[in-house]
Design a protein around this motif. Structure first.
Motif, PDB file in Angstrom:
ATOM      1  N   PHE A  14     -19.187   3.349  22.224  1.00  0.00           N
ATOM      2  CA  PHE A  14     -18.890   2.532  23.393  1.00  0.00           C
ATOM      3  C   PHE A  14     -17.741   1.562  23.108  1.00  0.00           C
ATOM      4  O   PHE A  14     -17.493   1.189  21.954  1.00  0.00           O
ATOM      5  CB  PHE A  14     -20.148   1.749  23.820  1.00  0.00           C
ATOM      6  CG  PHE A  14     -20.104   1.310  25.246  1.00  0.00           C
ATOM      7  CD1 PHE A  14     -20.293   2.227  26.269  1.00  0.00           C
ATOM      8  CD2 PHE A  14     -19.841  -0.014  25.585  1.00  0.00           C
ATOM      9  CE1 PHE A  14     -20.233   1.839  27.605  1.00  0.00           C
ATOM     10  CE2 PHE A  14     -19.779  -0.415  26.911  1.00  0.00           C
ATOM     11  CZ  PHE A  14     -19.981   0.513  27.925  1.00  0.00           C
ATOM     12  N   MET A  15     -17.086   1.122  24.183  1.00  0.00           N
ATOM     13  CA  MET A  15     -16.038   0.094  24.060  1.00  0.00           C
ATOM     14  C   MET A  15     -16.581  -1.074  23.230  1.00  0.00           C
ATOM     15  O   MET A  15     -17.696  -1.529  23.467  1.00  0.00           O
ATOM     16  CB  MET A  15     -15.657  -0.434  25.457  1.00  0.00           C
ATOM     17  CG  MET A  15     -14.963   0.572  26.327  1.00  0.00           C
ATOM     18  SD  MET A  15     -14.748  -0.002  28.050  1.00  0.00           S
ATOM     19  CE  MET A  15     -16.152   0.774  28.864  1.00  0.00           C
ATOM     20  N   GLY A  16     -15.800  -1.520  22.285  1.00  0.00           N
ATOM     21  CA  GLY A  16     -16.211  -2.677  21.491  1.00  0.00           C
ATOM     22  C   GLY A  16     -17.104  -2.339  20.301  1.00  0.00           C
ATOM     23  O   GLY A  16     -17.563  -3.233  19.598  1.00  0.00           O
ATOM     24  N   LEU A  64      -4.099  12.423  30.438  1.00  0.00           N
ATOM     25  CA  LEU A  64      -3.311  12.031  29.259  1.00  0.00           C
ATOM     26  C   LEU A  64      -4.180  12.041  28.010  1.00  0.00           C
ATOM     27  O   LEU A  64      -3.770  12.477  26.933  1.00  0.00           O
ATOM     28  CB  LEU A  64      -2.740  10.612  29.451  1.00  0.00           C
ATOM     29  CG  LEU A  64      -1.688  10.405  30.530  1.00  0.00           C
ATOM     30  CD1 LEU A  64      -1.387   8.922  30.690  1.00  0.00           C
ATOM     31  CD2 LEU A  64      -0.401  11.143  30.154  1.00  0.00           C
ATOM     32  N   GLU A  65      -5.405  11.559  28.184  1.00  0.00           N
ATOM     33  CA  GLU A  65      -6.332  11.472  27.059  1.00  0.00           C
ATOM     34  C   GLU A  65      -6.609  12.868  26.481  1.00  0.00           C
ATOM     35  O   GLU A  65      -6.636  13.054  25.263  1.00  0.00           O
ATOM     36  CB  GLU A  65      -7.626  10.822  27.577  1.00  0.00           C
ATOM     37  CG  GLU A  65      -8.580  10.338  26.511  1.00  0.00           C
ATOM     38  CD  GLU A  65      -9.727   9.528  27.102  1.00  0.00           C
ATOM     39  OE1 GLU A  65     -10.043   8.469  26.568  1.00  0.00           O
ATOM     40  OE2 GLU A  65     -10.324   9.954  28.110  1.00  0.00           O
ATOM     41  N   THR A  66      -6.764  13.842  27.387  1.00  0.00           N
ATOM     42  CA  THR A  66      -7.020  15.216  26.915  1.00  0.00           C
ATOM     43  C   THR A  66      -5.790  15.792  26.212  1.00  0.00           C
ATOM     44  O   THR A  66      -5.906  16.425  25.161  1.00  0.00           O
ATOM     45  CB  THR A  66      -7.466  16.119  28.093  1.00  0.00           C
ATOM     46  OG1 THR A  66      -8.679  15.593  28.605  1.00  0.00           O
ATOM     47  CG2 THR A  66      -7.692  17.555  27.653  1.00  0.00           C
ATOM     48  N   GLY A  83     -10.999   6.774  22.661  1.00  0.00           N
ATOM     49  CA  GLY A  83     -11.405   5.820  23.691  1.00  0.00           C
ATOM     50  C   GLY A  83     -12.882   6.044  24.006  1.00  0.00           C
ATOM     51  O   GLY A  83     -13.401   7.153  23.793  1.00  0.00           O
ATOM     52  N   GLY A  84     -13.537   5.009  24.508  1.00  0.00           N
ATOM     53  CA  GLY A  84     -14.982   5.086  24.753  1.00  0.00           C
ATOM     54  C   GLY A  84     -15.417   6.198  25.702  1.00  0.00           C
ATOM     55  O   GLY A  84     -16.579   6.598  25.694  1.00  0.00           O
ATOM     56  N   GLY A  85     -14.460   6.707  26.518  1.00  0.00           N
ATOM     57  CA  GLY A  85     -14.838   7.759  27.460  1.00  0.00           C
ATOM     58  C   GLY A  85     -14.382   9.138  27.017  1.00  0.00           C
ATOM     59  O   GLY A  85     -14.649  10.134  27.691  1.00  0.00           O
TER      60      GLY A  85
HETATM   61  C1  S3P Z   1     -12.517   3.574  28.075  1.00  0.00           C
HETATM   62  C2  S3P Z   1     -12.408   2.930  26.877  1.00  0.00           C
HETATM   63  C3  S3P Z   1     -11.166   2.338  26.401  1.00  0.00           C
HETATM   64  C4  S3P Z   1      -9.960   3.019  27.054  1.00  0.00           C
HETATM   65  C5  S3P Z   1     -10.104   3.040  28.527  1.00  0.00           C
HETATM   66  C6  S3P Z   1     -11.358   3.772  28.994  1.00  0.00           C
HETATM   67  C7  S3P Z   1     -13.837   4.144  28.462  1.00  0.00           C
HETATM   68  O1  S3P Z   1     -11.068   2.471  24.984  1.00  0.00           O
HETATM   69  O2  S3P Z   1      -9.820   4.330  26.571  1.00  0.00           O
HETATM   70  O3  S3P Z   1     -10.109   1.716  28.974  1.00  0.00           O
HETATM   71  O4  S3P Z   1     -13.912   4.974  29.367  1.00  0.00           O
HETATM   72  O5  S3P Z   1     -14.840   3.753  27.817  1.00  0.00           O
HETATM   73  P1  S3P Z   1     -11.975   1.625  23.932  1.00  0.00           P
HETATM   74  O6  S3P Z   1     -13.284   2.323  23.792  1.00  0.00           O
HETATM   75  O7  S3P Z   1     -11.170   1.678  22.693  1.00  0.00           O
HETATM   76  O8  S3P Z   1     -12.107   0.267  24.491  1.00  0.00           O
END
Ligand code: S3P
Length: 173
Positions: A14-16, A64-66, A83-85
């Motif tokens: 998760f984020m953070g 872009l992420e993919t 990234g968290g997602g």
């Molecule tokens: C996201 C997490 C972010 C970043 C974007 C979306 C997510 O990265 O990719 O804001 O969907 O959880 P971090 O996990 O590094 O904060």
């Protein structure tokens, strides 16, 4: 040598949860290069993640992420802070697993809440912050658990260096 056997290490969570700080430490231990996917996207597009979300929407960011997940997974000896997602999309998980192993850094929601208080850099949490955070956390934890090859728990706010060492020790064959 560990680095020859394991290839890329993708940190998810998760984020953070500490993917970037821990990832940098882990890269040092493995003598790998650390790449933060969000930073990589920002450098590539010359836009901040916030601006990409604001001006082009989340689905454009996910594309872009993919692209980046596939591009980085074709390289080797990388520690990748996803990234968290990122691991919510199957194509990304397939790419990551083709290139190496996925490590889930599990951190309890209470710690995440404290760490993300006041954070303005995550577009998904700008509105309804706490409510959204709890919802996303509950939706995502099972996914992180199911896609990971290795899970490391950081339930007591351990130093990034120690968590990195724990991951490193778990990579040994
Ligand atoms: C996201 C997490 C972010 C970043 C974007 C979306 C997510 O990265 O990719 O804001 O969907 O959880 P971090 O996990 O590094 O904060």
């Amino acid at each position: 040598m560990v680095s020859d056997i394991m290839n890329n290490i993708v940190l998810c969570g998760f984020m953070g949860c500490g993917k970037t700080t821990i990832g940098k430490q882990l890269a040092k231990l493995l003598n790998y290069k650390f790449i933060d996917m969000d930073k990589f996207i920002e450098e590539k597009t010359k836009m901040t993640i916030s601006d990409i979300f604001k001006n082009h929407g989340e689905s454009y960011f996910r594309k872009l992420e993919t692209e980046v997940a596939v591009e980085l997974s074709s390289q080797s000896n990388l520690v990748i802070g996803s990234g968290g997602g990122a691991v919510l999309k199957e194509d990304n998980v397939i790419a990551f697993k083709n290139g190496g192993k996925i490590v889930f850094i599990e951190v309890p929601l209470d710690i995440i809440k404290k760490r993300l208080t006041g954070d303005r850099s995550r577009p998904l949490l700008l509105e309804n912050k706490l409510e959204t955070m709890i919802k996303l956390f509950n939706e995502r934890e099972p996914v992180y658990n199911s896609v990971c090859d290795i899970k490391i728990k950081n339930i007591d706010n351990k130093e990034p260096k120690l968590v990195a060492l724990e991951i490193f020790n778990n990579l040994k064959p």
